[in-house]
Design a protein around this motif. Structure first.
Motif, PDB file in Angstrom:
ATOM      1  N   CYS A  54       0.839  -1.190   0.000  1.00 52.25           N
ATOM      2  CA  CYS A  54       0.000   0.000   0.000  1.00 52.25           C
ATOM      3  C   CYS A  54       0.879   1.246   0.000  1.00 52.25           C
ATOM      4  N   CYS A  78      -7.190  -1.701  -0.211  1.00 54.52           N
ATOM      5  CA  CYS A  78      -6.286  -2.090   0.865  1.00 54.52           C
ATOM      6  C   CYS A  78      -7.142  -2.527   2.048  1.00 54.52           C
ATOM      7  N   THR A  80      -6.418  -2.769   5.085  1.00 54.95           N
ATOM      8  CA  THR A  80      -6.125  -2.199   6.403  1.00 54.95           C
ATOM      9  C   THR A  80      -6.900  -0.912   6.675  1.00 54.95           C
ATOM     10  N   HIS A  81      -6.808   0.072   5.771  1.00 54.73           N
ATOM     11  CA  HIS A  81      -7.528   1.325   6.008  1.00 54.73           C
ATOM     12  C   HIS A  81      -8.351   1.744   4.798  1.00 54.73           C
ATOM     13  N   GLY A  82      -8.479   0.898   3.811  1.00 57.34           N
ATOM     14  CA  GLY A  82      -9.422   1.135   2.730  1.00 57.34           C
ATOM     15  C   GLY A  82      -8.950   2.000   1.579  1.00 57.34           C
ATOM     16  N   ALA A  83      -7.655   2.157   1.380  1.00 55.68           N
ATOM     17  CA  ALA A  83      -7.197   2.874   0.182  1.00 55.68           C
ATOM     18  C   ALA A  83      -7.753   2.174  -1.055  1.00 55.68           C
TER      19      ALA A  83
HETATM   20  S1  FES Z   1      -2.104   0.653   4.888  1.00 55.09           S
HETATM   21 FE1  FES Z   1      -3.359   0.641   3.121  1.00 55.09          FE
HETATM   22  S2  FES Z   1      -4.850   2.148   3.505  1.00 55.09           S
HETATM   23 FE2  FES Z   1      -3.557   2.220   5.250  1.00 55.09          FE
END
Ligand code: FES
Length: 120
Positions: A54, A78, A80-83
């Protein structure tokens, strides 16, 4: 020209294993002097490959191994935080990537196999 010889292509998988808008195929390749995780996906019939990293925080994108696309296969997410990334280009579409896209890799389908290599 940097004088660095081009990286050797890595055999990712056989062509039939890379399904249209299906799960990605994970692999590793040498990039910038490191062995890094990467993945290939097939969109519009074309195989594409990116580093599995990411641009928000350099961790892997998939939560379930190989699951990179959203349910509609419109974007790479992503876990983890939605990118959100465009699966055709790796461009950031929204979220914490803040305009920074995925690192594209060279990718080619040849002789019934998917091949990938590091590109600048
Ligand atoms: S690590 Fe991928 S959006 Fe934060």
């Amino acid at each position: 020209m940097s004088g660095v010889p081009p990286a050797s292509p890595v055999a990712v998988c056989d062509s039939a294993s890379l399904k249209e808008q299906g799960d990605g195929i994970r692999f590793e390749l040498d990039f910038g002097g490191e062995r890094l995780p990467a993945f290939a996906i097939r969109i519009d019939g074309v195989a594409r490959a990116y580093l599995n990293r990411c641009s928000h925080v350099p961790i892997e994108l998939d939560w379930i191994p190989g699951r990179f696309l959203d349910p509609e296969s419109m974007m790479i997410l992503c876990a983890t935080h939605g990118a959100q990334y465009d699966p055709r280009s790796g461009r950031c579409l929204g979220g914490p990537c803040r305009g920074r896209g995925l690192q594209r890799l060279g990718c080619e389908e040849r002789d019934g196999m998917i091949w990938s290599w590091a590109e600048d």
